[in-house]
Scaffold this motif. Structure first.
Motif, mmCIF file in Angstrom:
data_model
loop_
_atom_site.group_PDB
_atom_site.id
_atom_site.type_symbol
_atom_site.label_atom_id
_atom_site.label_comp_id
_atom_site.label_asym_id
_atom_site.label_seq_id
_atom_site.Cartn_x
_atom_site.Cartn_y
_atom_site.Cartn_z
ATOM 1 N N SER A 84 24.521 4.631 -12.448
ATOM 2 C CA SER A 84 25.249 3.506 -12.701
ATOM 3 C C SER A 84 24.680 2.485 -11.547
ATOM 4 N N PHE A 92 31.448 10.439 -11.094
ATOM 5 C CA PHE A 92 30.419 10.082 -12.004
ATOM 6 C C PHE A 92 28.811 9.918 -11.446
ATOM 7 N N ASN A 93 28.658 9.330 -10.556
ATOM 8 C CA ASN A 93 27.314 9.536 -9.953
ATOM 9 C C ASN A 93 26.905 10.790 -9.296
ATOM 10 N N LYS A 247 30.555 5.735 -17.830
ATOM 11 C CA LYS A 247 30.923 5.205 -16.419
ATOM 12 C C LYS A 247 32.281 4.399 -16.589
#
Length: 299
Positions: A84, A92-93, A247
């Motif tokens: 993202s 998430f990342n 995301k």
């Protein structure tokens, strides 16, 4: 006591300010997730249909095509990493970067040189901080992906795939992204995009006889030339949409957790502030009573 009470009140105001921010971000993600989910639902059937069409041509024909034929001794591989542009999305990342790192380790263990194509500022920042080289980057459209960006990525990686390895080309292309499963679950996904390895719509084991051979009009090579760019672009675009929806869901979940933690901090500091205030009042009363007793004794 007065100084301690002021500290608690400052912390309460800070937690209340943080809660306003996290609550606003939670609501923004909640408003965007529905549209992102609709785009994923609209894109996925098309990507599957194109994959089945390409698989049918590649499986039921005896023609060799540069995009479906595996190299005898692959030496270079490319990884397209989707992250993202913004943080505040929990793991998430980090989980998709970890998945790409594990894939890189596996490919290098097979004796392949790995090059990276990065989508999203978080991936670019990760590689720049560690001074790791990468081929190209695409930033600014991870929240709202466009087909134009997918087309640009597809042209870049296909150009490297059809290029000889001694001139900087690659023998394999892998994509790593977060797949949207549900509002609570986002899973990192690794797919080998080229050479084509997905075969869908194959006959069941119970079917008797050999697989049929299809007749194509125009020639099989012409059909593959027309289908494969569409297949690659649709798969990349679907991965971008999946990553975008994942995301927004991760951000909503992370901000909901942050708002709940802020509420807990406000409750805890409010209780401590009340205790400090009560102790201050008790001390003041004790001082007044002590002063009154002293005056009475002096008379």
């Amino acid at each position: 006591m007065g100084a301690q009470l002021r500290v608690y009140r400052q912390k309460i105001r800070g937690a209340q300010t943080t809660k306003k921010i996290t609550r606003a971000m939670e609501l923004i993600s909640a408003s965007r997730i529905q549209k992102a989910m609709q785009r994923v639902q609209a894109s996925t059937p098309y990507a599957r249909a194109v994959t089945r069409a390409v698989s049918a041509v590649a499986t039921y024909s005896n023609v060799e095509h540069v995009l479906t034929t595996e190299a005898e001794n692959p030496t270079r591989a490319a990884i397209v990493l989707f992250t993202s542009d913004r943080g505040l999305a929990g793991p998430f990342n980090s989980q998709v970067i970890r998945e790409a790192s594990e894939l890189r380790t596996r490919l290098e263990g097979e004796g392949k040189t790995v090059v990276h194509y990065l989508v999203g500022r978080k991936a670019v920042g990760y590689f720049a901080f560690r001074r790791r080289p990468f081929e190209r980057e695409w930033i600014g459209e991870t929240d709202n992906p466009t087909i134009a960006t997918a087309h640009e990525i597809a042209e870049a990686i296909v150009g490297r795939f059809v290029q000889p390895t001694d001139e900087g080309g690659v023998d394999e292309i892998h994509i790593v992204y977060n797949r949207f499963v549900s509002m609570l679950t986002q899973e990192p996904e690794t797919v080998r995009l080229l050479p084509l390895e997905v075969v869908e719509g194959v006959a069941d084991d119970t079917d008797a006889g050999p697989f049929p051979l299809y007749e194509f009009e125009p020639e099989v090579a012409d059909v593959l030339d027309a289908l494969l760019p569409v297949y690659i672009e649709s798969r990349l675009y679907n991965a971008m949409l999946q990553s975008s929806a994942a995301k927004h869901a991760a951000t909503q979940k992370a901000m909901k957790s942050a708002s709940d933690n802020a509420d807990k901090l406000i409750r805890d500091y409010t209780r401590l502030a009340n205790n400090a205030r009560q102790s201050e009042i008790t001390q003041q009363i004790s001082e007044i009573v002590g002063g009154a007793d002293a005056l009475s004794s002096a008379k």
